[in-house]
Design an enzyme around this catalytic site. Structure first.
Site, short mmCIF file in Angstrom:
data_model
loop_
_atom_site.label_atom_id
_atom_site.label_comp_id
_atom_site.label_asym_id
_atom_site.label_seq_id
_atom_site.Cartn_x
_atom_site.Cartn_y
_atom_site.Cartn_z
N LYS A 99 9.39 -10.31 2.32
CA LYS A 99 8.05 -10.14 3.57
C LYS A 99 8.74 -9.63 4.87
O LYS A 99 9.65 -9.95 5.33
CB LYS A 99 7.21 -11.44 3.80
CG LYS A 99 6.25 -11.13 4.66
CD LYS A 99 5.58 -12.54 4.91
CE LYS A 99 4.02 -12.30 5.56
NZ LYS A 99 3.45 -13.66 5.79
N ASP A 169 3.90 -0.99 -9.46
CA ASP A 169 5.27 -1.27 -9.02
C ASP A 169 6.49 -0.23 -9.69
O ASP A 169 7.39 -0.18 -9.12
CB ASP A 169 5.48 -2.53 -9.83
CG ASP A 169 4.75 -3.86 -8.99
OD1 ASP A 169 4.89 -3.57 -7.72
OD2 ASP A 169 4.70 -4.95 -9.61
#
Length: 365
Positions: A99, A169
């Site tokens: 993150k 992805d």
């Protein structure tokens, strides 16, 4: 020499799919990949099973983690942070998909590492960028939905469907690989490293290609067409006497060859079908006409005849049949690495081919 990236060291702090896929491709090309995993369970995908390899590894994990060694490091401890920093500072490339901001707090952010290692190529992979979208979770399904892919995928209007694999992805991993190689080229020329940033949403928008261009340049918001193409016809799945057949006509000459082989050459002169724009405008009625002609024979017979006529067509294979096809064409789609069958690297290099030096690593205890 093990490949074109021999001597390049990659500190792989990524997990799940986009980052590990990128680093595996770099490893296949000769780079040394040091995968850093958390204590206890390691990469999330180690637990994503069944199915499992003969050695008991999750096939999801095994599919994107060959040619890597692994180190278990607890970033919550000072010793762990010191060990991780040493790996990073000894590497040419650092790849992470934490993150945004998380690694800054443990001394592994780009600014910190670049000060100590100006030549480092630092690749960050996020879901929605490091700015206003930094708090949004970067899951493939979420991006397929929010990024528009599901709005054009599915059997028909009102039935949005995800792709059958985590396509966003994979595309993002490929973009990360391209960015890393470009940054290494610059570093080799100047000695300067840099930050490479890729995100799932931007990668998907780029990969929407003609559909995205149709909106950006012409204001057209496409919808779901099932298996049909928005700009080409006939380019779809068609019923035959036994099973479906894909026919992909790319130009007027191919259409004329198709309808001649089907026994209706007059269709190529019909104003409703003579040109591609006309066929697109009359797509549905054309499909009815073609399926009426295709109903006289099975898919295999039609494939042989239509292919010989120079028109692209083929059956809908399952994955086993797809691998069998690739094998029959001499493409060698599977290699065995330390007893684990794995999908071959897709790029063929005449002088520095991909190598398979080790299978996916076990998690150290």
């Amino acid at each position: 020499m093990t490949g074109p990236l021999d001597g390049v060291v990659v500190a792989d702090f990524s997990r799940v799919l986009a980052g590990p896929y990128a680093t595996m491709l770099l490893g296949d090309l000769g780079a040394e990949i040091i995968k850093v995993e958390r204590p206890g369970q390691g990469d999330d995908t180690r637990a994503w099973g069944p199915p499992y390899t003969p050695q008991g590894l999750s096939t999801y994990f095994a599919g994107v983690n060959r040619n890597k060694s692994t180190r278990v490091i607890d970033l919550g401890t000072q010793d762990g942070r010191d060990e991780a920093r040493a790996i990073a500072l000894g590497a040419d490339v650092f790849v992470e998909n934490f993150k945004p901001g998380a690694l800054d707090r443990v001394g592994l952010g780009y600014a910190d590492l670049a000060r100590a290692h100006p030549g480092l190529v630092y690749c960050s992979i996020t879901g929605f960028g490091s700015g206003a979208g930094s708090e949004l979770p970067g899951y493939d399904l979420l991006v397929q939905a929010m990024g528009g892919l599901m709005s054009i995928t599915g059997p028909g209007p009102g039935e949005p469907t995800k792709a059958g694999v985590a396509l966003v992805d994979v595309i993002t991993g490929l973009h990360a690989t391209v960015g890393i190689l470009a940054a290494l080229r610059h570093r080799d020329a100047t000695g300067e490293g840099q930050r490479v940033e890729v995100n799932l949403l931007s990668s998907l928008l780029s990969a929407l290609v003609n559909q995205a261009s149709g909106y950006v340049a012409a204001g057209v918001v496409p919808g779901i067409l099932g298996n049909a193409h928005p700009s080409i016809a006939p380019y779809d799945v068609f019923a035959t006497a036994d099973r479906p057949l894909v026919i992909a006509v790319g130009n007027d000459a191919q259409f004329a060859a198709l309808v001649t082989e089907l026994g209706a050459p007059e269709l190529s002169a019909d104003p409703d079908y003579a040109t591609n724009p006309a066929r697109v405008a009359h797509r549905e009625q054309l499909k009815v006409r073609l399926e009426g002609l295709l109903a006289s024979r099975g898919a295999d017979e039609w494939q042989g005849r239509i292919t010989r006529a120079g028109v692209p067509c083929g059956p809908i294979n399952d994955i086993a049949q797809a691998f069998s096809l690739a094998t029959s064409l001499g493409l060698a789609p599977v290699v065995d690495v330390d007893g684990t069958p794995t999908v071959a690297h897709p790029i063929t290099l005449s002088r520095t081919p991909a190598t398979y030096r080790s299978g996916p690593p076990d998690l150290p205890t």
